[in-house]
Write a protein that holds these residues in place. Structure first.
Motif, PDB file in Angstrom:
ATOM      1  N   SER A  43       0.725  -1.321  -0.032  1.00  0.00           N
ATOM      2  CA  SER A  43       0.075  -0.014  -0.070  1.00  0.00           C
ATOM      3  C   SER A  43       0.901   1.357   0.240  1.00  0.00           C
ATOM      4  CB  SER A  43      -1.080   0.038   1.275  1.00  0.00           C
ATOM      5  OG  SER A  43      -0.350  -0.196   2.457  1.00  0.00           O
ATOM      6  N   SER A  44       1.919   1.073   0.354  1.00  0.00           N
ATOM      7  CA  SER A  44       2.842   2.471   0.482  1.00  0.00           C
ATOM      8  C   SER A  44       3.494   2.452  -0.945  1.00  0.00           C
ATOM      9  CB  SER A  44       3.972   2.308   1.637  1.00  0.00           C
ATOM     10  OG  SER A  44       4.982   1.098   1.500  1.00  0.00           O
ATOM     11  N   LEU A  45       3.453   1.860  -1.976  1.00  0.00           N
ATOM     12  CA  LEU A  45       3.895   1.963  -3.213  1.00  0.00           C
ATOM     13  C   LEU A  45       2.810   2.617  -4.124  1.00  0.00           C
ATOM     14  CD1 LEU A  45       5.849  -1.357  -3.946  1.00  0.00           C
ATOM     15  CD2 LEU A  45       6.861   0.681  -3.657  1.00  0.00           C
ATOM     16  N   PRO A  46       3.295   3.108  -5.254  1.00  0.00           N
ATOM     17  CA  PRO A  46       2.193   3.629  -6.223  1.00  0.00           C
ATOM     18  C   PRO A  46       1.646   2.206  -6.969  1.00  0.00           C
ATOM     19  CG  PRO A  46       4.517   4.713  -6.417  1.00  0.00           C
ATOM     20  CD  PRO A  46       4.473   3.712  -5.565  1.00  0.00           C
ATOM     21  N   GLN A  47       0.371   2.566  -7.115  1.00  0.00           N
ATOM     22  CA  GLN A  47      -0.285   1.177  -7.595  1.00  0.00           C
ATOM     23  C   GLN A  47      -0.166   1.262  -9.164  1.00  0.00           C
ATOM     24  OE1 GLN A  47      -1.620  -1.403  -5.279  1.00  0.00           O
ATOM     25  NE2 GLN A  47      -0.216   0.267  -4.417  1.00  0.00           N
ATOM     26  N   LEU A  48       0.387   0.103  -9.766  1.00  0.00           N
ATOM     27  CA  LEU A  48       0.654  -0.038 -11.130  1.00  0.00           C
ATOM     28  C   LEU A  48      -0.491  -0.353 -11.991  1.00  0.00           C
ATOM     29  CD1 LEU A  48       3.993  -2.096 -10.457  1.00  0.00           C
ATOM     30  CD2 LEU A  48       3.635   0.395 -10.838  1.00  0.00           C
ATOM     31  N   GLY A  49      -1.727  -0.660 -11.480  1.00  0.00           N
ATOM     32  CA  GLY A  49      -2.886  -1.185 -12.330  1.00  0.00           C
ATOM     33  C   GLY A  49      -2.914  -2.324 -12.726  1.00  0.00           C
ATOM     34  N   ALA A  50      -3.994  -2.813 -13.341  1.00  0.00           N
ATOM     35  CA  ALA A  50      -4.379  -4.176 -13.678  1.00  0.00           C
ATOM     36  C   ALA A  50      -3.427  -4.647 -14.741  1.00  0.00           C
ATOM     37  CB  ALA A  50      -5.777  -4.265 -13.917  1.00  0.00           C
ATOM     38  N   LYS A  51      -3.225  -3.919 -15.649  1.00  0.00           N
ATOM     39  CA  LYS A  51      -2.175  -4.403 -16.814  1.00  0.00           C
ATOM     40  C   LYS A  51      -0.821  -4.691 -16.516  1.00  0.00           C
ATOM     41  CE  LYS A  51      -1.326  -3.167 -21.679  1.00  0.00           C
ATOM     42  NZ  LYS A  51       0.290  -3.796 -21.578  1.00  0.00           N
ATOM     43  N   TRP A  52      -0.593  -5.900 -16.667  1.00  0.00           N
ATOM     44  CA  TRP A  52       1.269  -6.131 -16.269  1.00  0.00           C
ATOM     45  C   TRP A  52       2.039  -5.486 -17.042  1.00  0.00           C
ATOM     46  CZ3 TRP A  52       2.583  -9.007 -12.129  1.00  0.00           C
ATOM     47  CH2 TRP A  52       1.632  -9.542 -11.160  1.00  0.00           C
ATOM     48  N   LEU A  53       2.733  -4.782 -16.358  1.00  0.00           N
ATOM     49  CA  LEU A  53       4.190  -4.054 -16.944  1.00  0.00           C
ATOM     50  C   LEU A  53       4.976  -5.067 -17.551  1.00  0.00           C
ATOM     51  CD1 LEU A  53       4.754  -1.226 -14.631  1.00  0.00           C
ATOM     52  CD2 LEU A  53       3.072  -1.180 -16.307  1.00  0.00           C
ATOM     53  N   ASP A  54       5.657  -4.394 -18.660  1.00  0.00           N
ATOM     54  CA  ASP A  54       6.660  -5.372 -19.352  1.00  0.00           C
ATOM     55  C   ASP A  54       8.016  -5.168 -18.587  1.00  0.00           C
ATOM     56  OD1 ASP A  54       4.883  -6.280 -21.338  1.00  0.00           O
ATOM     57  OD2 ASP A  54       5.399  -4.288 -22.679  1.00  0.00           O
ATOM     58  N   ALA A  55       8.388  -4.298 -17.844  1.00  0.00           N
ATOM     59  CA  ALA A  55       9.631  -4.181 -17.321  1.00  0.00           C
ATOM     60  C   ALA A  55       9.537  -3.564 -15.847  1.00  0.00           C
ATOM     61  CB  ALA A  55      10.550  -3.114 -17.963  1.00  0.00           C
ATOM     62  N   ASN A  56      10.406  -3.905 -15.158  1.00  0.00           N
ATOM     63  CA  ASN A  56      10.451  -3.500 -13.426  1.00  0.00           C
ATOM     64  C   ASN A  56      10.451  -1.771 -13.398  1.00  0.00           C
ATOM     65  OD1 ASN A  56      10.737  -3.005 -10.926  1.00  0.00           O
ATOM     66  ND2 ASN A  56      12.381  -4.326 -10.775  1.00  0.00           N
ATOM     67  N   PRO A  57       9.117  -1.357 -12.969  1.00  0.00           N
ATOM     68  CA  PRO A  57       8.989   0.052 -12.887  1.00  0.00           C
ATOM     69  C   PRO A  57       9.838   0.507 -11.833  1.00  0.00           C
ATOM     70  CG  PRO A  57       7.323  -0.967 -11.610  1.00  0.00           C
ATOM     71  CD  PRO A  57       7.778  -2.023 -12.476  1.00  0.00           C
ATOM     72  N   TYR A  58      10.584  -0.212 -10.849  1.00  0.00           N
ATOM     73  CA  TYR A  58      11.205   0.256  -9.596  1.00  0.00           C
ATOM     74  C   TYR A  58      12.731   0.379 -10.184  1.00  0.00           C
ATOM     75  CZ  TYR A  58       6.939  -0.925  -7.625  1.00  0.00           C
ATOM     76  OH  TYR A  58       5.478  -0.748  -7.467  1.00  0.00           O
ATOM     77  N   ASN A  59      13.148   0.903 -11.310  1.00  0.00           N
ATOM     78  CA  ASN A  59      14.470   1.006 -11.751  1.00  0.00           C
ATOM     79  C   ASN A  59      15.291   1.773 -10.880  1.00  0.00           C
ATOM     80  OD1 ASN A  59      14.151   3.359 -12.995  1.00  0.00           O
ATOM     81  ND2 ASN A  59      12.574   2.721 -14.583  1.00  0.00           N
ATOM     82  N   PRO A  60      16.509   1.973 -11.199  1.00  0.00           N
ATOM     83  CA  PRO A  60      17.198   2.804 -10.275  1.00  0.00           C
ATOM     84  C   PRO A  60      16.833   4.273 -10.381  1.00  0.00           C
ATOM     85  CG  PRO A  60      18.679   1.321 -11.348  1.00  0.00           C
ATOM     86  CD  PRO A  60      17.362   1.217 -11.925  1.00  0.00           C
ATOM     87  N   ALA A  61      16.124   4.760 -11.270  1.00  0.00           N
ATOM     88  CA  ALA A  61      15.579   6.293 -11.577  1.00  0.00           C
ATOM     89  C   ALA A  61      14.477   6.187 -10.721  1.00  0.00           C
ATOM     90  CB  ALA A  61      15.479   6.548 -12.938  1.00  0.00           C
ATOM     91  N   SER A  62      13.882   5.375 -10.603  1.00  0.00           N
ATOM     92  CA  SER A  62      12.304   5.681  -9.868  1.00  0.00           C
ATOM     93  C   SER A  62      12.415   6.111  -8.416  1.00  0.00           C
ATOM     94  CB  SER A  62      11.710   3.980  -9.644  1.00  0.00           C
ATOM     95  OG  SER A  62      10.448   4.285  -8.838  1.00  0.00           O
ATOM     96  N   PRO A  63      11.644   7.222  -8.220  1.00  0.00           N
ATOM     97  CA  PRO A  63      11.708   7.673  -6.699  1.00  0.00           C
ATOM     98  C   PRO A  63      11.089   6.655  -5.821  1.00  0.00           C
ATOM     99  CG  PRO A  63      10.117   8.713  -8.167  1.00  0.00           C
ATOM    100  CD  PRO A  63      10.800   7.750  -9.029  1.00  0.00           C
TER     101      PRO A  63
END
Length: 165
Positions: A43-63
């Motif tokens: 719950s403390s992370l931004p929610q990514l939605g129902a559609k599965w992403l193709d790549a890790n959204p928590y890359n080194p540049a991600s806040p």
């Protein structure tokens, strides 16, 4: 008198060894823990939605990377460590996840390296979501439905920090 000492084991030693073996076996069985996938609070992370992403959204540049890493470390310990080992160091039962994308890290060509990491993200996501079954034997349970997309990508974030150099 026989100068060779008796090699018969002492009775107390035999009982001590049996008790030690029993305690070790019991602790190993209890340490393995519950093999049912455990839900993870994201719950403390931004929610990514129902559609599965193709790549890790928590890359080194991600806040959100720091929070994803915190959650991923805990989620890995709850759901993955029992087979893949503490800190992703396998004891030989399952793949050593420190080496998961090791073939990618050594590539000199940036485009090939990026394509390799993308392929590994695809493989990771498919494996964690659907599990691995061979000849009717479950080698890895499916985690889709128990772990959210945020939890799975958080675990991937943790595994990325465990790469062998």
């Amino acid at each position: 008198m026989n100068p060779t000492p008796s090699l018969k084991p002492l009775p107390w030693l035999r009982h001590t060894l049996i008790a030690g073996w029993a305690a070790l076996s019991l602790s190993a069985a209890l340490a393995h823990g519950d093999v049912v996938p455990q839900a993870v609070d994201t719950s403390s992370l931004p929610q990514l939605g129902a559609k599965w992403l193709d790549a890790n959204p928590y890359n080194p540049a991600s806040p959100a990377r720091g929070e994803a890493l915190r959650i991923g470390t805990s989620a890995y310990n709850q759901n993955c460590a029992r087979c893949h080992g503490l800190e992703a160091i396998s004891g030989g039962i399952s793949p050593d996840l420190r080496k998961f994308d090791g073939d990618c890290t050594g590539l000199a060509d940036a485009a090939k390296k990026e394509a390799c990491f993308k392929e590994m993200d695809d493989y990771f996501l498919a494996t964690v979501r659907r599990g691995r079954v061979r000849d009717g034997r479950v080698y890895m349970p499916p985690f889709e439905g128990t772990l959210s997309q945020e939890a799975i990508w958080s675990i991937r974030t943790y595994i990325e920090t465990r790469r062998e150099p």
